[in-house]
Design an enzyme around this catalytic site. Sequence first.
Site, PDB file in Angstrom:
ATOM      1  N   LYS A  37       0.846  -1.194   0.000  1.00  0.00           N
ATOM      2  CA  LYS A  37       0.000   0.000   0.000  1.00  0.00           C
ATOM      3  C   LYS A  37       0.880   1.240   0.000  1.00  0.00           C
ATOM      4  CE  LYS A  37      -2.403   1.697   3.849  1.00  0.00           C
ATOM      5  NZ  LYS A  37      -2.598   3.144   3.912  1.00  0.00           N
ATOM      6  N   ASP A  65      -3.617   4.041  -1.840  1.00  0.00           N
ATOM      7  CA  ASP A  65      -4.583   4.468  -0.812  1.00  0.00           C
ATOM      8  C   ASP A  65      -4.664   5.991  -0.838  1.00  0.00           C
ATOM      9  OD1 ASP A  65      -6.326   4.493   1.279  1.00  0.00           O
ATOM     10  OD2 ASP A  65      -4.824   4.084   2.815  1.00  0.00           O
ATOM     11  N   LYS A  67      -7.686   7.771  -1.153  1.00  0.00           N
ATOM     12  CA  LYS A  67      -8.951   8.231  -0.544  1.00  0.00           C
ATOM     13  C   LYS A  67      -9.526   9.441  -1.294  1.00  0.00           C
ATOM     14  CE  LYS A  67      -8.059   6.412   4.118  1.00  0.00           C
ATOM     15  NZ  LYS A  67      -6.661   5.937   4.108  1.00  0.00           N
ATOM     16  N   ASP A  70     -14.332  13.973  -4.439  1.00  0.00           N
ATOM     17  CA  ASP A  70     -14.530  15.234  -5.165  1.00  0.00           C
ATOM     18  C   ASP A  70     -15.838  15.086  -5.942  1.00  0.00           C
ATOM     19  OD1 ASP A  70     -14.090  17.705  -6.592  1.00  0.00           O
ATOM     20  OD2 ASP A  70     -11.941  17.425  -6.289  1.00  0.00           O
ATOM     21  N   THR A 120     -11.534   5.101  10.885  1.00  0.00           N
ATOM     22  CA  THR A 120     -11.588   4.565  12.256  1.00  0.00           C
ATOM     23  C   THR A 120     -11.151   5.610  13.287  1.00  0.00           C
ATOM     24  OG1 THR A 120      -9.435   3.586  11.838  1.00  0.00           O
ATOM     25  CG2 THR A 120     -11.332   2.134  11.639  1.00  0.00           C
ATOM     26  N   ARG A 212       2.971  -0.643  10.883  1.00  0.00           N
ATOM     27  CA  ARG A 212       4.033  -0.591  11.895  1.00  0.00           C
ATOM     28  C   ARG A 212       4.478  -1.944  12.443  1.00  0.00           C
ATOM     29  NH1 ARG A 212       1.059   4.194  14.959  1.00  0.00           N
ATOM     30  NH2 ARG A 212      -0.645   3.140  13.893  1.00  0.00           N
TER      31      ARG A 212
HETATM   32  O1  C5P Z   1      -1.422   0.831  12.349  1.00  0.00           O
HETATM   33  P1  C5P Z   1      -0.639   0.398  11.127  1.00  0.00           P
HETATM   34  O2  C5P Z   1       0.733   0.981  11.098  1.00  0.00           O
HETATM   35  O3  C5P Z   1      -0.660  -1.101  10.915  1.00  0.00           O
HETATM   36  O4  C5P Z   1      -1.444   1.034   9.928  1.00  0.00           O
HETATM   37  C1  C5P Z   1      -1.237   0.654   8.613  1.00  0.00           C
HETATM   38  C2  C5P Z   1      -2.038   1.476   7.678  1.00  0.00           C
HETATM   39  O5  C5P Z   1      -3.423   1.289   7.903  1.00  0.00           O
HETATM   40  C3  C5P Z   1      -1.763   2.949   7.745  1.00  0.00           C
HETATM   41  O6  C5P Z   1      -1.258   3.301   6.475  1.00  0.00           O
HETATM   42  C4  C5P Z   1      -3.058   3.631   8.013  1.00  0.00           C
HETATM   43  O7  C5P Z   1      -3.340   4.586   7.010  1.00  0.00           O
HETATM   44  C5  C5P Z   1      -4.083   2.529   7.937  1.00  0.00           C
HETATM   45  N1  C5P Z   1      -4.927   2.519   9.118  1.00  0.00           N
HETATM   46  C6  C5P Z   1      -6.244   2.835   8.998  1.00  0.00           C
HETATM   47  N2  C5P Z   1      -7.067   2.774  10.085  1.00  0.00           N
HETATM   48  C7  C5P Z   1      -6.617   2.406  11.268  1.00  0.00           C
HETATM   49  C8  C5P Z   1      -5.266   2.080  11.413  1.00  0.00           C
HETATM   50  C9  C5P Z   1      -4.442   2.153  10.293  1.00  0.00           C
HETATM   51  O8  C5P Z   1      -6.702   3.155   7.914  1.00  0.00           O
HETATM   52  N3  C5P Z   1      -7.423   2.331  12.310  1.00  0.00           N
END
Ligand code: C5P
Length: 240
Positions: A37, A65, A67, A70, A120, A212
């Site tokens: 991604k 990604d 998003k 428009d 989220t 992460r």
């Molecule tokens: O938390 P983590 O580092 O695994 O997140 C990975 C990706 O998922 C990020 O690029 C973030 O944009 C997306 N993400 C999300 N909603 C969340 C947590 C992460 O869209 N609650």
Amino acid sequence: MPDTPAAHRLIVALDVPDATAAKSLVNSLGDSVGFYKIGLELAMTPDYFPLLDWLAARGHRVFCDLKLHDIPATVGRAVQRLADSGADLLTVHAGQTAMLEAAAAARGTTLQVIAVTALTSLDQRDLTELGVTTPVDELVLRHARRARAAGLDGVVCSGHEVGRVRAALGPDALAVTPGIRPASDQAASDQKRVMTPQAAIRAGASHIVVGRPIRDAEDPAAAAMSIIDSIEQGLATRDA
Ligand code: C5P
């Protein structure tokens, strides 16, 4: 989607500042991961499309990604441009239905487009402030149904809604779930609404997005392999 193997269901988020760091993470993962991604951070650099080409040339799938949100004509035209770029997956916000229809109509045959149902980061108080009184899980479901009816390939939703989304959209829709933490990581997480890979897949996610826990692992390839094992377990324990 039901036949997709575990390794193809892991999408690694390249949440890094530049292409050099992104390539280094991809190289450290070797063949274990085949779906990446690339989001807004990299899109603010001149490296975005060269990185997309680099990933695609190595046989990796690419999730842009971005998003988009428009007026329908603008989103449709943007999707049309991306459809020729080698990207495999794109996000648009679950905005007005005409915009979703424009995105679906413009996506061509290789690009899949999914709708972000509700970020989220939004809680019920944020939604109330925006004038939305529908409970968040109902809102996600409503957007998911609208997105699918508009011709999109599926949605992004949290692990907490993915079961209901899967039940509503059927087996073939994409349901991409972020907010994933391996069982060993649960306590250390700064995220409030997290789920293990196994639980998210078992609940009906077609794919999980992990950032992460892999990027920051001492051994990113081992972390990815362990997540793929957990996806396998989730698939094995899914209801038929
Ligand atoms: O938390 P983590 O580092 O695994 O997140 C990975 C990706 O998922 C990020 O690029 C973030 O944009 C997306 N993400 C999300 N909603 C969340 C947590 C992460 O869209 N609650």
